[in-house]
Scaffold this active site. Structure first.
Site: not given
Ligand code: BES
Ligand code: ZN
Length: 555
Positions: A122, A242-246, A269-270, A273, A292, A347, A355
């Protein structure tokens, strides 16, 4: 129409991908083939997205042509097809600088003995490791064979059996994920577990012990978890998110291993998703808020069910405050939920607006129609659009039909303000920690600490540090907040910890504010440059490009 892809899914659509890849740590490349299956061609060519791929040959096609490289989009790969052709096999290798791959040397891992590789597809980085139609409007199934050096385990967001992986449910390209390294596994519940380096796996299993309770919480509200297993993979600290919802395998940063489960709303959060995003997917990156905003809303509902209303209220207030802070610094067009990404990398659209403004819209809808009706609506929405990619217009048409409500949706989605009548989160616990010198901090949660620190107008840094040892905090959220204040206040005793933090962790959410704050004074700027010169090589390409934009590219 997706402005971030060269593919023409309206003319021909890839349905299934077969990957056969070797992971070559010595050369930092993946090499092998991708076989794309589609309906018998009625058009003369298939156009794919690529970025920095070395295309070696294409089977079952009359050659290939790689177009000019665009800095944002990469290069289109045009494959001439015979009439009725239903597949093409592309032999290729990735570049050592692939934007969607991070190759780590042993010293960048916890065990320090084995290299590590992980993907981050992503938003539009899948094209840097697989030639494909890289738009979330297209969903594919896939299977994969991945060869790794002896002793290193490969994992994918897919069903895993031995060296073979299968994803039988159609997913968008940005959710295709692979990692390889020295990985151990611990079971968490009947359908969940955690992969991590051996040194971290026990701590990770303790931190994530509530995972099954979280899955059940969402299922009660929004219907069955449809992906079989839900596992987590703890990555090395350079992971830029922080995380990625694969699907089936959430990737996470180790910076949420606080020891007290206080940062696991990221898991919520993940996991959320799995409904909002993976089941019902944004069709273009302008519709990112559908992923998001819905996910933050569902995340908070999980937190409320598993950790209680007070914790949920605190997190909602923190989110609301951060949104306000960020919005004031954003251009008008970036305060709009339906993003205008013309000429930009998606990005860059990744602010708190999709969010937190998105989640605030859903919270406002909930209070307008009542929780019961809103939950029924959401559950039906996930069912109705399951395994589909939708636009903001699709959402609007659906909600206008299914949930008549008094909320001014156009204003929320297409205008830069927060409309009057927005829900206003409040936390009684927070009211108690604001202002004044704290006395009863023993029982404070991470959230209370964050709110307390952010509410201080002119913090007495030495006194706070002496009393509460904040420079030594092992909680990454509290520490990064404290270090930010240290930069702003010029509190020198925290500078060694600042340097250590910036060199150890590559999470963009922490890097961005710290480097930006440093750049505001000449001494800070010098410090930022010195630290970044040391830290840059350890950051992920995505984080490097973010920090290059703040501190300046090296050389
Ligand atoms: N899918 C996103 C990470 C992402 C968004 C990667 C856009 C690349 C492009 C993931 O679910 C996410 O939102 N992560 C957040 C954590 C969340 C608790 C707000 C992060 O990484 O901070
Ligand atoms: Zn997210």
């Amino acid at each position: 129409m997706d402005i971030h892809s060269y593919a023409q899914p309206g003319r021909i659509r890839v349905r299934h991908i077969e990957l056969d890849l070797d992971v070559r740590f010595e050369r930092r490349i993946l090499e092998g083939s991708a076989t794309l299956h589609f309906e018998p061609a009625e058009v003369p060519e298939l156009v794919l997205d690529t970025r920095d791929l070395e295309i070696r040959s294409v089977e079952n096609a009359a050659g290939f042509q790689l177009g000019a490289r665009d800095p944002i989009l990469g290069a289109p790969l045009t494959i001439p097809l015979a009439r009725g052709a239903a597949w093409a096999r592309i032999h290729y290798a990735t570049s050592p600088d692939a934007s969607g791959l991070q190759w780590l040397d042993p010293p960048q891992t916890a065990g320090r003995r084995h290299p590590f590789l992980y993907t981050q597809s992503q938003a539009i980085h899948a094209r840097s490791w697989i030639p494909l139609q890289d738009t979330p409007a297209v969903r594919v199934t896939f299977d994969a064979r991945v060869r790794t050096p002896a002793g290193l385990r490969a994992v994918m967001g897919a069903q895993m059996d031995g060296g073979r992986f299968r994803m039988d449910q159609p997913i968008p390209s940005y959710l295709i994920a692979l990692a390889a390294g020295d990985l151990a596994f611990r079971e968490l519940g009947p359908r969940s577990g955690v992969y991590a380096e051996p040194a971290l796996v026990e701590a990770a299993a303790r931190e994530f012990a509530d995972t099954e309770a979280m899955i059940r919480a969402v299922e009660e509200m929004y219907g069955p978890y449809r992906w079989g297993r839900y596992d987590l993979l703890v990555l090395p600290p350079s992971f830029p998110f922080g995380g990625m919802e694969n699907p089936r395998l959430t990737f996470t940063t180790p910076t949420i291993l606080a020891g007290d489960r206080s940062l696991v709303s990221l898991v919520a959060h993940e996991l959320a998703h799995s409904w909002s995003g993976n089941l019902v997917t944004n069709a273009t990156w302008s519709d990112f808020w559908l992923n998001e905003g819905f996910t933050v809303y569902v995340e908070r509902r999980i937190v409320e069910k598993v950790y209680g209303r007070e914790r949920e209220r605190m997190e909602a207030v923190l989110g609301r405050r951060e949104l306000n802070r960020e919005m004031t610094a954003l251009a008008k067009r970036d305060r709009i939920l339906h993003l205008d990404l013309t000429g930009r990398d998606p990005d860059d659209g990744c602010t708190l607006v999709p969010y937190e403004k998105g989640a605030l819209l859903l919270a406002t809808l909930e209070s307008a129609v009542g929780r019961e009706r809103f939950d029924a609506f959401l559950r039906a929405y996930f069912d109705h659009f399951a395994f589909r990619s939708i636009t903001t217009a699709d959402f609007l048409e659906y909600i206008r039909r299914e949930l008549p409500n008094p909320v001014p949706l156009d204003e929320w989605i297409f205008r830069p303000e927060i409309p009057a009548g927005a829900a206003e989160p409040h936390s009684d616990a927070f009211a108690r920690v604001e202002g004044g010198w704290p006395t009863d901090t023993g029982a404070w949660s991470t959230q209370e600490w964050l709110h307390f620190l952010r509410s201080l107008k002119r913090p007495d840094m030495p006194h706070l540090d002496h009393e509460f040892h904040l420079t030594e905090s092992g909680n990454a959220e509290i520490l990064s907040q404290w270090l930010l204040m240290a930069v702003q206040a010029g509190y020198a005793p925290a500078f060694p910890a600042l340097e250590q933090f910036l060199c150890a962790a590559g999470r963009r959410k922490f890097l961005k504010p710290l480097y930006s704050a440093l750049m505001k004074t000449p001494e800070g700027e010098a410090r930022a440059r010195r630290i970044y010169a040391r830290a840059r090589a350890g950051y992920h390409p995505i984080a490097q490009s973010t920090v290059d934009g703040i501190v300046g590219a090296p050389g």
